[in-house]
Design a protein around this motif. Structure first.
Motif, PDB file in Angstrom:
ATOM      1  N   GLY A 302       0.800  -1.223   0.000  1.00 34.06           N
ATOM      2  CA  GLY A 302       0.000   0.000   0.000  1.00 34.06           C
ATOM      3  C   GLY A 302       0.828   1.265   0.000  1.00 34.06           C
ATOM      4  O   GLY A 302       0.274   2.365  -0.026  1.00 34.06           O
ATOM      5  N   GLY A 303       2.167   1.118   0.045  1.00 34.71           N
ATOM      6  CA  GLY A 303       3.038   2.286  -0.027  1.00 34.71           C
ATOM      7  C   GLY A 303       3.613   2.729   1.297  1.00 34.71           C
ATOM      8  O   GLY A 303       4.165   3.823   1.392  1.00 34.71           O
ATOM      9  N   LEU A 304       3.505   1.895   2.337  1.00 34.46           N
ATOM     10  CA  LEU A 304       4.026   2.265   3.654  1.00 34.46           C
ATOM     11  C   LEU A 304       5.176   1.339   4.026  1.00 34.46           C
ATOM     12  O   LEU A 304       4.968   0.158   4.314  1.00 34.46           O
ATOM     13  CB  LEU A 304       2.923   2.181   4.715  1.00 34.46           C
ATOM     14  N   THR A 305       6.389   1.852   4.025  1.00 30.28           N
ATOM     15  CA  THR A 305       7.560   1.071   4.409  1.00 30.28           C
ATOM     16  C   THR A 305       7.585   0.926   5.923  1.00 30.28           C
ATOM     17  O   THR A 305       7.420   1.902   6.658  1.00 30.28           O
ATOM     18  CB  THR A 305       8.846   1.765   3.938  1.00 30.28           C
ATOM     19  N   VAL A 306       7.797  -0.298   6.403  1.00 32.71           N
ATOM     20  CA  VAL A 306       7.767  -0.540   7.848  1.00 32.71           C
ATOM     21  C   VAL A 306       9.127  -0.972   8.393  1.00 32.71           C
ATOM     22  O   VAL A 306       9.378  -0.826   9.590  1.00 32.71           O
ATOM     23  CB  VAL A 306       6.705  -1.609   8.191  1.00 32.71           C
ATOM     24  N   GLU A 307       9.998  -1.483   7.552  1.00 35.08           N
ATOM     25  CA  GLU A 307      11.288  -1.980   8.029  1.00 35.08           C
ATOM     26  C   GLU A 307      12.225  -0.826   8.349  1.00 35.08           C
ATOM     27  O   GLU A 307      12.423   0.087   7.544  1.00 35.08           O
ATOM     28  CB  GLU A 307      11.920  -2.880   6.964  1.00 35.08           C
ATOM     29  N   ASP A 308      12.783  -0.852   9.555  1.00 32.11           N
ATOM     30  CA  ASP A 308      13.728   0.170  10.026  1.00 32.11           C
ATOM     31  C   ASP A 308      13.120   1.575   9.953  1.00 32.11           C
ATOM     32  O   ASP A 308      13.789   2.548   9.592  1.00 32.11           O
ATOM     33  CB  ASP A 308      15.028   0.131   9.209  1.00 32.11           C
ATOM     34  N   ARG A 309      11.850   1.675  10.315  1.00 35.28           N
ATOM     35  CA  ARG A 309      11.163   2.969  10.298  1.00 35.28           C
ATOM     36  C   ARG A 309      10.445   3.192  11.625  1.00 35.28           C
ATOM     37  O   ARG A 309      10.142   2.250  12.371  1.00 35.28           O
ATOM     38  CB  ARG A 309      10.130   3.024   9.161  1.00 35.28           C
ATOM     39  N   VAL A 310      10.167   4.445  11.922  1.00 37.25           N
ATOM     40  CA  VAL A 310       9.336   4.800  13.071  1.00 37.25           C
ATOM     41  C   VAL A 310       7.904   4.916  12.574  1.00 37.25           C
ATOM     42  O   VAL A 310       7.619   5.663  11.635  1.00 37.25           O
ATOM     43  CB  VAL A 310       9.789   6.131  13.702  1.00 37.25           C
ATOM     44  N   LEU A 311       7.006   4.155  13.184  1.00 37.93           N
ATOM     45  CA  LEU A 311       5.622   4.067  12.724  1.00 37.93           C
ATOM     46  C   LEU A 311       4.692   4.771  13.707  1.00 37.93           C
ATOM     47  O   LEU A 311       4.947   4.799  14.917  1.00 37.93           O
ATOM     48  CB  LEU A 311       5.219   2.606  12.568  1.00 37.93           C
ATOM     49  N   LEU A 312       3.594   5.297  13.168  1.00 39.34           N
ATOM     50  CA  LEU A 312       2.721   6.101  14.000  1.00 39.34           C
ATOM     51  C   LEU A 312       1.292   6.030  13.482  1.00 39.34           C
ATOM     52  O   LEU A 312       1.050   6.178  12.281  1.00 39.34           O
ATOM     53  CB  LEU A 312       3.197   7.558  13.977  1.00 39.34           C
TER      54      LEU A 312
END
Length: 556
Positions: A302-312
């Motif tokens: 869907g276009g949302l990178t989750v690896e090594d990212r800060v999620l909110l």
């Protein structure tokens, strides 16, 4: 499909040809018509050839076979009128073979119709001019066909891949180099792209005057319907922009076709504007994934990178009167938030099923992104400040001063499952987490952080559980019953008084001020609450229990 003339050579282009320049050309009339497109070059000799013209040709003639003006002025005038009535792009008239000077009737007619009349004072070979013009025409047509095929392949693939509608609109705008707006059949803005932030004013004004009124657009704007199988779902509009080899209207029609494919591919009849992002939110919020790995795959797709990212997880909503249709409010909030997190951040958003003015939001940022760090009050949060800047560029001038955008931010996460939990709790607790005092009076954005009210964040996330609902109802029922009863001694405000007290349990004067009561009356209400509940409001455990009950009920 409309035929495009944007890539065809103009009369001005033809004037630059060396073969024509060799004839010492003189522009006698029609300077304002030099931008006319030349769709063919045709040599006219004799009276009958004039009837073969279709319009848009570069007519080359020596006047051979034409009557002399001195001998048959009526015949020459009639021939000239037939010639200009065919709407040629321009007329090239060579002197010396049949005429020593340009016929006055021809000059008069061309001047009247604004047709460029180019007089050649030296003899040239018409075949060389027609050959060069036709070469340029064929080259332009080949380029147009190639460009059209490229755009058609790109947009058709987007349609077949069921790409989100806002993404398709972005690609159309990128191809045209101009703002593009998708509106519903009722002329409500549902998707918008482009760099010209004043584009929304066209729809704001029309919707304020009358629902469904066609917006007033600048010259050069083009509109095409989005329809298929006899059903029209909306209109696609492109504001003025640079020419495109395939033709701007052709590109827009191909884009409308891609959007129609996306709509036809929706068997459930859902609103096609939310086709991509809405289904993603439905899947993740309803738990339609086998585990964290599959959830990560869905989010990444869907276009949302989750690896090594800060999620909110977050929600964004408009509060107060926006002054025009809600679809425009949603479009502005969506675009402003996308620009707030770009380019390093990523966002997926969709309207909340229970509140069309609220957007559910998933955010992804690089580690140590400065937009997630703040040291003062929530109103100085970097995300809120950037969002206010973007809204300042986009909001219509007619937006009421009382309108605000409210941003509720959940706790940060590092894993997809924690991200979804963050979104669920912030969405459930949006009402409880609303700021009590709001931001500065001039600020367009209010912000509330779950980290600042951890108890409210936790309780509102659990508020839908039957056990929590029963706990809150049992504890507060005496106050609810008392408030619902009229008569002497029944003030109807005990829940509000309790909320004010629990917000300031160590400062009853401040609590009384928040409740808008005198201290003596406030103390009477507190005594009545203690009597009805059979509790001591100075007891820490009692304060905690009542706080949980009020939060679960949505009263704090």
């Amino acid at each position: 499909m409309a035929e495009s003339f944007e890539s065809l050579p103009s009369v001005r282009d033809v004037l630059g040809l060396a073969e024509l320049a060799a004839g010492a050309p003189e522009l006698v009339t029609g300077e304002t018509g030099l931008s006319r497109s030349v769709r063919w070059a045709h040599v006219v000799a004799g009276r009958e050839a004039v009837a073969l013209l279709d319009g848009g040709e570069l007519v080359l003639t020596t006047g051979a076979g034409w009557p002399q003006e001195s001998e048959d002025p009526e015949g020459l005038a009639a021939l000239v009128e037939t010639l200009v009535a065919a709407s040629p792009a321009a007329i090239v008239f060579e002197l010396g073979t049949r005429f020593d000077e340009t016929p006055r009737a021809l000059v008069t007619a061309c001047a009247r119709e604004g047709i460029p009349l180019i007089v050649l004072h030296r003899e040239v070979r018409f075949v060389q001019i027609t050959q060069r013009v036709h070469q340029r025409l064929l080259t332009a047509q080949n380029e147009a066909l190639e460009a059209r095929a490229e755009v058609h392949a790109m947009l058709t693939e987007l349609g077949l891949n069921r790409s989100p509608v806002d993404y398709v609109v972005d690609r159309i705008a990128e191809t045209l180099g101009a703002p593009v707006v998708l509106e519903s059949a009722g002329h409500q803005v549902v998707a918008w792209s482009g760099t010209d932030t004043t584009v929304l004013d066209h729809w704001s004004g029309s919707e304020r005057r009358h629902h469904g009124f066609t917006p007033e657009l600048p010259e050069g704007a083009i509109r095409v319907p989005v329809e298929a199988q006899g059903t029209r779902w909306g209109t696609l509009t492109a504001l003025p922009g640079p020419p495109h080899p395939a033709g701007r209207e052709t590109v827009l029609e191909l884009g409308a076709f891609a959007l129609a494919l996306a709509r036809l591919a929706d068997p459930d009849g859902e609103q096609w504007i939310d086709f991509g992002s809405k289904r993603l939110f439905d899947a993740v919020l309803e738990g339609r994934y086998s585990g964290e790995r599959e959830l990560s795959t869905q989010l990444a797709a869907g276009g949302l990178t989750v690896e090594d990212r800060v999620l909110l997880g977050a929600t964004l909503s408009g509060t107060g009167d926006f002054g025009t249709h809600g679809s425009l409010e949603t479009a502005i909030l969506s675009t402003a938030l996308r620009r707030t997190v770009a380019p390093e951040g990523q966002v997926i958003l969709a309207p909340s099923p229970g509140d069309t003015r609220t957007l559910l939001v998933l955010l992804s940022f690089p580690e140590n992104d400065p937009r997630l760090t703040f040291t003062h009050s929530p109103d100085t949060h970097p995300l809120a400040l950037r969002l206010e800047q973007e809204l300042g560029r986009m909001l219509p001038a007619t937006t009421p001063a009382s309108w605000r955008a409210h941003l509720s931010l959940g706790v940060t996460a590092r894993r997809p499952l924690a991200l979804i939990a963050s979104l669920e709790r912030i969405a459930a607790g949006a009402g409880a987490l609303a700021p009590s005092g709001g931001g500065p009076s001039r600020s367009r954005v209010t912000v509330q952080l779950a980290e600042e009210r951890p108890l409210a964040y936790l309780v509102r996330g659990l508020a839908g559980m039957p056990e929590v609902e029963e706990f809150a109802a049992a504890l507060l029922d005496p106050l609810v019953s008392h408030d619902s009863t009229t008569g002497a001694g029944h003030t109807g405000d005990l829940l509000q008084v309790l909320a004010a007290y629990l917000a300031h349990p160590t400062n009853r004067s401040l609590a009384a001020k928040q409740a808008r009561l005198s201290r003596s009356v406030f103390y009477q209400r507190i005594a009545l609450i203690e009597e009805l509940l059979g509790v001591d409001l100075t007891d820490g455990e009692t304060i905690a229990a009542l706080s949980v009950a009020l939060l679960a009920r949505g009263g704090m």
